[in-house]
Design a protein around this motif. Structure first.
Motif, PDB file in Angstrom:
ATOM      1  N   PRO A 230     -52.419 -44.629 -13.566  1.00 35.72           N
ATOM      2  CA  PRO A 230     -52.899 -44.184 -14.874  1.00 35.72           C
ATOM      3  C   PRO A 230     -54.402 -44.442 -15.023  1.00 35.72           C
ATOM      4  O   PRO A 230     -54.879 -45.541 -14.753  1.00 35.72           O
ATOM      5  CB  PRO A 230     -52.099 -45.051 -15.850  1.00 35.72           C
ATOM      6  N   GLU A 231     -55.143 -43.412 -15.447  1.00 33.14           N
ATOM      7  CA  GLU A 231     -56.578 -43.556 -15.664  1.00 33.14           C
ATOM      8  C   GLU A 231     -56.850 -43.383 -17.155  1.00 33.14           C
ATOM      9  O   GLU A 231     -56.614 -42.313 -17.712  1.00 33.14           O
ATOM     10  CB  GLU A 231     -57.354 -42.547 -14.833  1.00 33.14           C
ATOM     11  N   PRO A 232     -57.345 -44.423 -17.806  1.00 32.42           N
ATOM     12  CA  PRO A 232     -57.476 -44.394 -19.266  1.00 32.42           C
ATOM     13  C   PRO A 232     -58.386 -43.279 -19.778  1.00 32.42           C
ATOM     14  O   PRO A 232     -59.468 -43.040 -19.230  1.00 32.42           O
ATOM     15  CB  PRO A 232     -58.068 -45.767 -19.587  1.00 32.42           C
ATOM     16  N   ALA A 233     -57.921 -42.607 -20.826  1.00 36.93           N
ATOM     17  CA  ALA A 233     -58.746 -41.639 -21.541  1.00 36.93           C
ATOM     18  C   ALA A 233     -59.435 -42.307 -22.720  1.00 36.93           C
ATOM     19  O   ALA A 233     -60.508 -41.876 -23.140  1.00 36.93           O
ATOM     20  CB  ALA A 233     -57.892 -40.472 -22.026  1.00 36.93           C
ATOM     21  N   PHE A 234     -58.821 -43.360 -23.258  1.00 38.47           N
ATOM     22  CA  PHE A 234     -59.456 -44.149 -24.313  1.00 38.47           C
ATOM     23  C   PHE A 234     -58.786 -45.512 -24.399  1.00 38.47           C
ATOM     24  O   PHE A 234     -57.633 -45.697 -24.004  1.00 38.47           O
ATOM     25  CB  PHE A 234     -59.393 -43.444 -25.678  1.00 38.47           C
ATOM     26  N   ALA A 235     -59.542 -46.465 -24.897  1.00 39.43           N
ATOM     27  CA  ALA A 235     -59.029 -47.802 -25.220  1.00 39.43           C
ATOM     28  C   ALA A 235     -59.680 -48.180 -26.536  1.00 39.43           C
ATOM     29  O   ALA A 235     -60.865 -48.550 -26.572  1.00 39.43           O
ATOM     30  CB  ALA A 235     -59.374 -48.802 -24.123  1.00 39.43           C
TER      31      ALA A 235
ATOM     32  N   LEU B  14     -58.775 -38.555 -28.911  1.00 40.99           N
ATOM     33  CA  LEU B  14     -58.533 -37.482 -27.943  1.00 40.99           C
ATOM     34  C   LEU B  14     -58.760 -36.148 -28.659  1.00 40.99           C
ATOM     35  O   LEU B  14     -57.814 -35.462 -29.041  1.00 40.99           O
ATOM     36  CB  LEU B  14     -57.098 -37.554 -27.391  1.00 40.99           C
ATOM     37  N   PRO B  15     -60.015 -35.785 -28.854  1.00 44.97           N
ATOM     38  CA  PRO B  15     -60.311 -34.533 -29.553  1.00 44.97           C
ATOM     39  C   PRO B  15     -59.615 -33.346 -28.884  1.00 44.97           C
ATOM     40  O   PRO B  15     -59.601 -33.222 -27.658  1.00 44.97           O
ATOM     41  CB  PRO B  15     -61.836 -34.413 -29.435  1.00 44.97           C
ATOM     42  N   GLY B  16     -59.040 -32.497 -29.701  1.00 43.20           N
ATOM     43  CA  GLY B  16     -58.362 -31.320 -29.178  1.00 43.20           C
ATOM     44  C   GLY B  16     -56.881 -31.523 -28.935  1.00 43.20           C
ATOM     45  O   GLY B  16     -56.152 -30.555 -28.702  1.00 43.20           O
ATOM     46  N   VAL B  17     -56.422 -32.775 -28.990  1.00 43.40           N
ATOM     47  CA  VAL B  17     -54.993 -33.050 -28.831  1.00 43.40           C
ATOM     48  C   VAL B  17     -54.369 -33.094 -30.222  1.00 43.40           C
ATOM     49  O   VAL B  17     -54.762 -33.899 -31.070  1.00 43.40           O
ATOM     50  CB  VAL B  17     -54.744 -34.371 -28.084  1.00 43.40           C
ATOM     51  N   ASP B  18     -53.389 -32.243 -30.460  1.00 49.40           N
ATOM     52  CA  ASP B  18     -52.810 -32.098 -31.796  1.00 49.40           C
ATOM     53  C   ASP B  18     -51.919 -33.267 -32.190  1.00 49.40           C
ATOM     54  O   ASP B  18     -51.841 -33.639 -33.348  1.00 49.40           O
ATOM     55  CB  ASP B  18     -52.003 -30.791 -31.858  1.00 49.40           C
TER      56      ASP B  18
ATOM     57  N   GLY C  10     -56.725 -51.023 -30.570  1.00 47.37           N
ATOM     58  CA  GLY C  10     -55.576 -51.728 -30.021  1.00 47.37           C
ATOM     59  C   GLY C  10     -54.641 -50.866 -29.210  1.00 47.37           C
ATOM     60  O   GLY C  10     -53.514 -51.287 -28.903  1.00 47.37           O
ATOM     61  N   ALA C  11     -55.067 -49.664 -28.830  1.00 46.44           N
ATOM     62  CA  ALA C  11     -54.212 -48.745 -28.080  1.00 46.44           C
ATOM     63  C   ALA C  11     -54.909 -48.309 -26.804  1.00 46.44           C
ATOM     64  O   ALA C  11     -56.134 -48.227 -26.729  1.00 46.44           O
ATOM     65  CB  ALA C  11     -53.869 -47.526 -28.920  1.00 46.44           C
ATOM     66  N   LEU C  12     -54.095 -48.015 -25.808  1.00 44.80           N
ATOM     67  CA  LEU C  12     -54.575 -47.478 -24.542  1.00 44.80           C
ATOM     68  C   LEU C  12     -53.921 -46.123 -24.330  1.00 44.80           C
ATOM     69  O   LEU C  12     -52.692 -45.990 -24.437  1.00 44.80           O
ATOM     70  CB  LEU C  12     -54.189 -48.416 -23.394  1.00 44.80           C
TER      71      LEU C  12
ATOM     72  N   LEU D 216     -57.591 -50.735 -14.708  1.00 45.68           N
ATOM     73  CA  LEU D 216     -57.045 -49.485 -14.186  1.00 45.68           C
ATOM     74  C   LEU D 216     -58.130 -48.635 -13.543  1.00 45.68           C
ATOM     75  O   LEU D 216     -57.879 -47.939 -12.544  1.00 45.68           O
ATOM     76  CB  LEU D 216     -56.343 -48.715 -15.301  1.00 45.68           C
ATOM     77  N   ALA D 217     -59.333 -48.678 -14.093  1.00 46.35           N
ATOM     78  CA  ALA D 217     -60.430 -47.923 -13.491  1.00 46.35           C
ATOM     79  C   ALA D 217     -60.744 -48.456 -12.094  1.00 46.35           C
ATOM     80  O   ALA D 217     -60.990 -47.679 -11.153  1.00 46.35           O
ATOM     81  CB  ALA D 217     -61.662 -47.991 -14.383  1.00 46.35           C
TER      82      ALA D 217
END
Length: 276
Positions: A73-78, A13-17, A81-83, A59-60
């Motif tokens: 919930p709409e995934p931003a990344f998978a 998640l680029p930009g998320v600190d 091993g994390a969603l 979910l999509a």
């Protein structure tokens, strides 16, 4: 911390600190974290949990079906091993029992009609097919009830179950009040969460669990589902009460006790539906 939440977020998640990471909850299937108050990152915590890539695809599909009705919930990344997905607004309906249930029932009814109308093949490979006969549900309810003080359920437990469903459809399959988010101010539905138990199964299951939790203000099941919806509502109440007492989860136990007198009528027959 059990998982490298900050590392995963910063990589995907680029930009998320990810300066603030808080435990959000740990269930049988997942461990979840809240990141910067705006993102949820979940890691499977059991062998039966959906793999994250498959859950992201699921979910999509669900989001596409329910767009314009209610958010999911709409995934931003998978990855790794994390969603990860953006936090939906609202609080669980279970924690706001005084909500305007008329509006809640209308939204949930529209969502169920949309979900159940989907061709099951759309979800092939994403969810299991579950066709447990009602006899198995009743046997489990009888076993759980043996350890509870629930005299209201005696007549129900003594009767035979209804016939099995003739048609299975895509369903949330765990649509209790804890998985319905509502605006804490207006009571409007803001989201449906936790799709990890979704399946091709009896559509009466979704209606039944809402009936268990919302009582006469639940969406009214179609005529052909009514008997089985009441059956699943009653089995679900017994299951929730046993869970709440064994895990010391007061909300589950309290809502079950509140609903028991209404759901288990002395005649063993469902009363007339509330909303139309």
């Amino acid at each position: 911390m059990e998982h490298d939440v900050r590392g995963v977020v910063r990589r995907h998640l680029p930009g998320v600190d990810a300066g603030r990471v808080e435990p959000l909850g740990r269930g049988l299937d997942n461990t979840a974290y809240l990141v910067d108050g705006a993102w949820v990152v979940r890691f499977p915590s059991g062998p039966d949990a959906l793999d994250v890539a498959r859950e992201a695809r699921l979910l999509a599909e669900v989001a596409d079906v329910l767009r314009g009705i209610v958010a999911v919930p709409e995934p931003a990344f998978a990855a790794e091993g994390a969603l990860g997905y953006a936090l939906l607004g609202g609080v669980p309906l279970m924690l706001r029992p005084a909500a305007d249930l008329g509006g809640v029932a209308d939204t949930l009814g529209a969502a169920l009609r949309a979900l159940h109308a989907q061709p099951p093949d759309r979800f092939a490979g994403l969810v299991p097919r579950e066709a447990e006969p009602p006899q198995e549900w009743l046997a489990e309810a009888r076993e759980l009830a043996a350890g509870l003080e629930l005299p209201e359920a005696a007549a129900f437990l003594a009767h035979d179950p209804p016939p099995a469903a003739e048609r299975l459809v895509f369903s949330h399959n765990d649509l209790g009040a804890e998985h319905v988010l509502v605006d804490p101010g207006t009571g409007a539905v803001t989201g449906l969460i936790d799709w990890s138990d979704a399946a091709i199964c009896d559509p009466a299951r979704d209606y039944g669990l809402l009936l268990r939790d919302l009582g006469p203000d639940a969406p009214v099941p179609p005529a052909g589902l009514r008997e089985r919806a009441w059956f699943h509502a009653r089995c679900g109440l017994i299951e929730d009460l046993a869970y709440g007492l064994s895990r010391h989860e007061r909300h589950y136990a309290d809502k079950s006790r509140r609903q028991a007198a209404w759901l288990f009528r002395p005649s063993g027959e469902p009363p007339a539906s509330g909303r139309r």
